[in-house]
Design a protein around this motif. Sequence first.
Motif, PDB file in Angstrom:
ATOM      1  N   VAL A   5       0.876  -1.173   0.000  1.00  0.00           N
ATOM      2  CA  VAL A   5       0.000   0.000   0.000  1.00  0.00           C
ATOM      3  C   VAL A   5       0.913   1.222   0.000  1.00  0.00           C
ATOM      4  O   VAL A   5       1.759   1.380   0.874  1.00  0.00           O
ATOM      5  CB  VAL A   5      -0.917   0.011   1.243  1.00  0.00           C
ATOM      6  N   VAL A   6       0.777   2.030  -1.035  1.00  0.00           N
ATOM      7  CA  VAL A   6       1.630   3.214  -1.151  1.00  0.00           C
ATOM      8  C   VAL A   6       1.023   4.312  -0.263  1.00  0.00           C
ATOM      9  O   VAL A   6       0.053   4.948  -0.619  1.00  0.00           O
ATOM     10  CB  VAL A   6       1.734   3.675  -2.613  1.00  0.00           C
ATOM     11  N   SER A   7       1.592   4.451   0.915  1.00  0.00           N
ATOM     12  CA  SER A   7       1.071   5.457   1.851  1.00  0.00           C
ATOM     13  C   SER A   7       2.237   6.281   2.372  1.00  0.00           C
ATOM     14  O   SER A   7       3.407   5.983   2.085  1.00  0.00           O
ATOM     15  CB  SER A   7       0.351   4.774   3.012  1.00  0.00           C
ATOM     16  N   ASP A   8       1.950   7.301   3.155  1.00  0.00           N
ATOM     17  CA  ASP A   8       3.020   8.143   3.685  1.00  0.00           C
ATOM     18  C   ASP A   8       4.078   7.332   4.433  1.00  0.00           C
ATOM     19  O   ASP A   8       5.276   7.466   4.200  1.00  0.00           O
ATOM     20  CB  ASP A   8       2.443   9.264   4.581  1.00  0.00           C
ATOM     21  N   PHE A   9       3.617   6.431   5.312  1.00  0.00           N
ATOM     22  CA  PHE A   9       4.583   5.706   6.149  1.00  0.00           C
ATOM     23  C   PHE A   9       5.391   4.667   5.392  1.00  0.00           C
ATOM     24  O   PHE A   9       6.510   4.372   5.763  1.00  0.00           O
ATOM     25  CB  PHE A   9       3.871   5.024   7.320  1.00  0.00           C
ATOM     26  N   THR A  10       4.784   4.062   4.329  1.00  0.00           N
ATOM     27  CA  THR A  10       5.531   3.012   3.644  1.00  0.00           C
ATOM     28  C   THR A  10       6.483   3.582   2.594  1.00  0.00           C
ATOM     29  O   THR A  10       7.230   2.848   1.969  1.00  0.00           O
ATOM     30  CB  THR A  10       4.587   1.995   2.961  1.00  0.00           C
ATOM     31  N   GLY A  12       8.306   6.753   3.101  1.00  0.00           N
ATOM     32  CA  GLY A  12       9.071   7.890   3.592  1.00  0.00           C
ATOM     33  C   GLY A  12       8.407   9.187   3.166  1.00  0.00           C
ATOM     34  O   GLY A  12       9.040  10.063   2.575  1.00  0.00           O
ATOM     35  N   PHE A  13       7.113   9.268   3.432  1.00  0.00           N
ATOM     36  CA  PHE A  13       6.322  10.450   3.064  1.00  0.00           C
ATOM     37  C   PHE A  13       6.416  10.756   1.562  1.00  0.00           C
ATOM     38  O   PHE A  13       6.745  11.857   1.150  1.00  0.00           O
ATOM     39  CB  PHE A  13       6.703  11.672   3.914  1.00  0.00           C
ATOM     40  N   LEU A 268      12.099  16.107   6.277  1.00  0.00           N
ATOM     41  CA  LEU A 268      10.847  16.701   5.801  1.00  0.00           C
ATOM     42  C   LEU A 268      10.933  18.211   5.799  1.00  0.00           C
ATOM     43  O   LEU A 268      10.440  18.871   4.884  1.00  0.00           O
ATOM     44  CB  LEU A 268       9.692  16.298   6.718  1.00  0.00           C
ATOM     45  N   ALA A 269      11.582  18.739   6.827  1.00  0.00           N
ATOM     46  CA  ALA A 269      11.651  20.192   6.980  1.00  0.00           C
ATOM     47  C   ALA A 269      12.442  20.832   5.837  1.00  0.00           C
ATOM     48  O   ALA A 269      12.245  22.003   5.525  1.00  0.00           O
ATOM     49  CB  ALA A 269      12.289  20.539   8.319  1.00  0.00           C
ATOM     50  N   THR A 270      13.305  20.067   5.188  1.00  0.00           N
ATOM     51  CA  THR A 270      14.113  20.630   4.117  1.00  0.00           C
ATOM     52  C   THR A 270      13.458  20.443   2.738  1.00  0.00           C
ATOM     53  O   THR A 270      14.010  20.840   1.732  1.00  0.00           O
ATOM     54  CB  THR A 270      15.523  19.993   4.090  1.00  0.00           C
ATOM     55  N   LEU A 279       0.740  16.382   3.646  1.00  0.00           N
ATOM     56  CA  LEU A 279       0.620  15.481   4.784  1.00  0.00           C
ATOM     57  C   LEU A 279      -0.525  15.866   5.701  1.00  0.00           C
ATOM     58  O   LEU A 279      -1.062  15.058   6.423  1.00  0.00           O
ATOM     59  CB  LEU A 279       1.899  15.527   5.641  1.00  0.00           C
ATOM     60  N   ALA A 280      -0.875  17.134   5.715  1.00  0.00           N
ATOM     61  CA  ALA A 280      -1.769  17.645   6.757  1.00  0.00           C
ATOM     62  C   ALA A 280      -3.198  17.111   6.625  1.00  0.00           C
ATOM     63  O   ALA A 280      -3.572  16.530   5.685  1.00  0.00           O
ATOM     64  CB  ALA A 280      -1.783  19.156   6.712  1.00  0.00           C
TER      65      ALA A 280
END
Length: 280
Positions: A5-10, A12-13, A268-270, A279-280
Amino acid sequence: MVGTVVSDFTTGFFTQAFDPTAAVELALDHARIGYAVYPEVRLDDALEVLARVTATAGFAAAEAIDVPDVAAPAPAADESPLDHSVFWHELQGWLPRETTVVAEAGTSFYGALDLRLPERSDLLGQPVWSSIGYTIPAMLGAGLARRDRRPVLIIGDGAAQLTVQELGQVFHHGLAPVILLIDNAGYTVERMIQSPEAVYQDIVPWNWRLIPAALGGARVRVLEATTAGELRSALDDAASAPEDAVFVRVQLPRDDAPRLLVELTRRLATRPTESVKELA
Ligand SMILES: Cc1ncc(C[n+]2csc(CCOP(=O)(O)OP(=O)(O)O)c2C)c(N)n1
Ligand SMILES: [Mg+2]
């Protein structure tokens, strides 16, 4: 991609770099090769065939992935306050073999990803949907399914507030898990990703010590760990009483996180603001 499942957690966002049109995908109820979709090819059938094909195809054995050693922190003095680095290091040293480690979404799951599981152990979590509150009922299920194993649950205070009542069932069924409740004043993982000072990251502070008894766990060992020494003795206590359920309130700083989460949020911050907004 097998059941991926291609998701944020799998990913690396969503930093994955592969081209999905060049992938072979085996999904629950279909298969896909590039643009061609084959409906009703079921995952279990596809895996069986794949196993047969790879057995005869003479592939070279996969090279072991080189996992860098995570530097162990210097041994913490008994009186030093706990932080994530000390907490996970102590837990690593204590984990017995044949353990089902259950790690809740939040800082707990990121910390657990850095554990080297002891022999014949498993990690139970659900990083794809990350629905908080999952792990208490999951621990109940794992404990009932394998009575010969003592689950070790690591769960945040925010997630625990969603499904904590199921601890009543855990105690009622006579399970004897070790529950490490990370009390860090709210949604730390969310604070790390975005808006650390937003009020919606706060939760109502509970008196956790009273919770097990309130939920019917009259004989639960309820312990506190605010320093390295207290954590060590709580874990020793748990090991010395394998028949008892143990509930440890582990106090960690509000804005501290495991190594992997710190690294992830730093990267992520960079990135450009647009992708962080997604992401929000
Ligand atoms: C059902 C549900 N609601 C909200 C979220 C968003 N969410 C992900 S982690 C998290 C906070 C977890 O906080 P806590 O359990 O205290 O863990 P910590 O990171 O503080 O250790 C939230 C609100 C979610 N994943 N699932
Ligand atoms: Mg928390």
